[in-house]
Scaffold this motif. Structure first.
Motif, PDB file in Angstrom:
ATOM      1  N   GLU A 269      35.329  31.172  60.211  1.00 17.70           N
ATOM      2  CA  GLU A 269      34.929  30.624  58.919  1.00 17.70           C
ATOM      3  C   GLU A 269      34.525  31.790  58.037  1.00 17.70           C
ATOM      4  N   VAL A 270      35.086  31.836  56.840  1.00 11.91           N
ATOM      5  CA  VAL A 270      34.810  32.938  55.915  1.00 11.91           C
ATOM      6  C   VAL A 270      34.086  32.384  54.699  1.00 11.91           C
ATOM      7  N   SER A 271      33.007  33.057  54.308  1.00 10.95           N
ATOM      8  CA  SER A 271      32.223  32.634  53.149  1.00 10.95           C
ATOM      9  C   SER A 271      31.816  33.859  52.345  1.00 10.95           C
ATOM     10  N   GLY A 272      31.284  33.599  51.157  1.00 12.65           N
ATOM     11  CA  GLY A 272      30.853  34.695  50.310  1.00 12.65           C
ATOM     12  C   GLY A 272      31.971  35.179  49.407  1.00 12.65           C
ATOM     13  N   ALA A 273      32.007  36.488  49.180  1.00 15.15           N
ATOM     14  CA  ALA A 273      32.892  37.083  48.182  1.00 15.15           C
ATOM     15  C   ALA A 273      34.263  37.432  48.750  1.00 15.15           C
ATOM     16  N   GLY A 274      34.842  36.509  49.503  1.00 19.39           N
ATOM     17  CA  GLY A 274      36.155  36.782  50.072  1.00 19.39           C
ATOM     18  C   GLY A 274      36.763  35.553  50.702  1.00 19.39           C
ATOM     19  N   VAL A 275      38.039  35.663  51.078  1.00 15.61           N
ATOM     20  CA  VAL A 275      38.760  34.570  51.720  1.00 15.61           C
ATOM     21  C   VAL A 275      39.515  35.113  52.921  1.00 15.61           C
ATOM     22  N   LEU A 276      39.897  34.199  53.807  1.00 12.81           N
ATOM     23  CA  LEU A 276      40.717  34.553  54.960  1.00 12.81           C
ATOM     24  C   LEU A 276      42.169  34.634  54.514  1.00 12.81           C
ATOM     25  N   LEU A 277      42.718  35.828  54.510  1.00  9.93           N
ATOM     26  CA  LEU A 277      44.092  36.024  54.063  1.00  9.93           C
ATOM     27  C   LEU A 277      45.087  35.729  55.180  1.00  9.93           C
ATOM     28  N   GLY A 278      44.726  36.068  56.409  1.00  8.36           N
ATOM     29  CA  GLY A 278      45.616  35.831  57.539  1.00  8.36           C
ATOM     30  C   GLY A 278      44.862  35.959  58.841  1.00  8.36           C
ATOM     31  N   VAL A 305      42.249  38.940  58.754  1.00  9.41           N
ATOM     32  CA  VAL A 305      42.369  39.784  57.571  1.00  9.41           C
ATOM     33  C   VAL A 305      41.629  39.114  56.424  1.00  9.41           C
ATOM     34  N   LEU A 306      40.711  39.844  55.797  1.00  7.07           N
ATOM     35  CA  LEU A 306      39.887  39.309  54.714  1.00  7.07           C
ATOM     36  C   LEU A 306      40.262  39.949  53.391  1.00  7.07           C
ATOM     37  N   ARG A 307      40.367  39.109  52.348  1.00 11.03           N
ATOM     38  CA  ARG A 307      40.645  39.615  51.003  1.00 11.03           C
ATOM     39  C   ARG A 307      39.450  39.332  50.106  1.00 11.03           C
ATOM     40  N   PRO A 308      38.907  40.357  49.446  1.00  7.45           N
ATOM     41  CA  PRO A 308      37.766  40.127  48.558  1.00  7.45           C
ATOM     42  C   PRO A 308      38.181  39.353  47.312  1.00  7.45           C
ATOM     43  N   THR A 309      37.288  38.523  46.817  1.00  2.17           N
ATOM     44  CA  THR A 309      37.509  37.805  45.559  1.00  2.17           C
ATOM     45  C   THR A 309      36.645  38.377  44.438  1.00  2.17           C
ATOM     46  N   GLY A 310      35.864  39.371  44.763  1.00  2.36           N
ATOM     47  CA  GLY A 310      34.984  40.014  43.796  1.00  2.36           C
ATOM     48  C   GLY A 310      33.924  40.796  44.543  1.00  2.36           C
ATOM     49  N   PRO A 311      33.024  41.467  43.809  1.00  2.00           N
ATOM     50  CA  PRO A 311      31.953  42.209  44.475  1.00  2.00           C
ATOM     51  C   PRO A 311      31.016  41.268  45.223  1.00  2.00           C
ATOM     52  N   GLY A 312      30.478  41.765  46.337  1.00  2.00           N
ATOM     53  CA  GLY A 312      29.530  40.974  47.112  1.00  2.00           C
ATOM     54  C   GLY A 312      29.795  41.093  48.598  1.00  2.00           C
ATOM     55  N   LYS A 313      29.112  40.273  49.356  1.00  2.00           N
ATOM     56  CA  LYS A 313      29.232  40.304  50.810  1.00  2.00           C
ATOM     57  C   LYS A 313      30.189  39.198  51.293  1.00  2.00           C
ATOM     58  N   ILE A 314      31.069  39.589  52.222  1.00  2.00           N
ATOM     59  CA  ILE A 314      31.993  38.648  52.848  1.00  2.00           C
ATOM     60  C   ILE A 314      31.497  38.429  54.270  1.00  2.00           C
TER      61      ILE A 314
END
Length: 333
Positions: A269-278, A305-314
């Motif tokens: 599960e990914v939360s915060g300033a990013g998403v699970l890309l793969g 693999v995580l992709r940031p959506t902006g500054p912050g913690k993933i």
């Protein structure tokens, strides 16, 4: 055609190296695609011939497509000869020094030894479930080996151990008991084999040159409860510009030894300033999707693999059956 080129790139044409030296004295050759199972011979040719400036194997990093050209195969009455490609749901070629998740396979360490970049020997163990079968891979197919000494259910069964090394000889010890010494090095294609019965514990290879030890390496069996671990390749990534974070999920014992025989599904599960890309593993044959949040490990590993959506913690939270959940945090700046 070659006359107008500075360098002649040759695929699977190492038989021309010596011939072209005499026929075309000014020709410069680069091996642009060669079989990975001929690493030692190809590198010897590079060293022997000044007009040959290097060698590129097929391939460095495994890939999706040309499915199964490097997969292990075994002959049976129904399959009297190896096939070039594999049936569905095979995904990868299976011939890379590095698998699709970035993990080095035994061929990569063998190549390092052949190139003179590693003095320690390397241990690769053939899968015991295929012991006694007739192996029949393509020229792209490395031996069916795993760098692990955890084979539950095969206690007392025969097993083959490959040892790679650039030395006069290597000694293999199982639980402190010597299984003998065997010649290795260039004259023996930098490799040798030992036969024994599997028993959990410690497998130790020691290399010798002129009677003096030059290096050693150890494999240990995973014991105790299985633990899930998560480790990001970097703690901080760039928030913009296409940067990504790679998180390795692994199954180990309490001492950190990789448990190659305890594969199970892992959910993230990914939360915060990013998403699970793969999310995937190096499993060469599976119907699992790379865009799902659950994936079964392969030989104890998976990769998110995580992709940031902006500054912050993933934050990535991972869980698996019979394991405590683990969390890893990557900062995007």
């Amino acid at each position: 055609m070659v006359a107008v080129l500075d360098v002649a790139g040759m695929n699977y044409a190492e038989a021309r190296y010596a011939l072209d030296r005499d026929l075309f004295p000014h020709r410069i050759i680069l091996g642009t695609e060669t079989f990975p199972t001929r690493i030692d011979g190809n590198w010897r040719l590079v060293k022997q011939h000044g007009h040959v400036i290097g060698d590129f194997t097929w391939t460095g990093w495994d890939y999706l497509g040309e499915v199964g050209i490097g997969r292990p195969q075994y002959l049976t009455p129904d399959t009297p000869r190896p096939s070039h490609t594999a049936p569905y749901p095979y995904l990868v070629a299976g011939c890379g020094d590095i698998d699709i998740t970035g993990h080095r396979r035994p061929a990569s360490h063998y190549r390092e030894i052949v190139f003179g970049l590693r003095t320690q020997p390397y241990i690769a163990v053939r899968r015991p479930e295929h012991h006694g079968k007739t192996y029949a891979g393509t020229p792209w197919a490395w031996s069916d080996t795993v760098a692990g000494w955890t084979w539950p259910g095969f206690e007392g069964k025969p097993i083959t151990i490959e040892v790679y090394g650039d030395a006069d000889e290597v000694e293999l010890l199982l639980g402190g008991r010597s299984l003998g010494r065997r010649p290795v090095g260039e004259e023996h294609r930098f490799r040798t084999e030992f036969e024994t019965a599997y028993e959990p514990g410690e497998l130790l290879a020691v290399a010798y040159r002129d009677g003096t030890e030059t290096g050693r390496t150890t494999l240990r069996s995973a014991t105790g409860p299985v633990r899930l671990r998560a480790e990001a390749d970097r703690p901080v990534i760039t928030a913009a510009g296409g940067d990504l974070a790679y998180v390795t999920l692994s199954l180990t014992d309490p001492d950190g030894t990789l448990h190659t025989a305890a594969d199970r599904p892992v959910r993230v599960e990914v939360s915060g300033a990013g998403v699970l890309l793969g999310f995937g593993s190096a499993d060469p044959s599976t119907e699992e999707r790379f865009d799902a949040s659950e994936r079964r490990t392969y030989e104890g590993r998976a990769l998110a693999v995580l992709r940031p959506t902006g500054p912050g913690k993933i934050r990535l939270l991972a869980s698996a059956p019979e394991c405590d959940p683990v969390e890893v945090v990557v900062t995007a700046e």
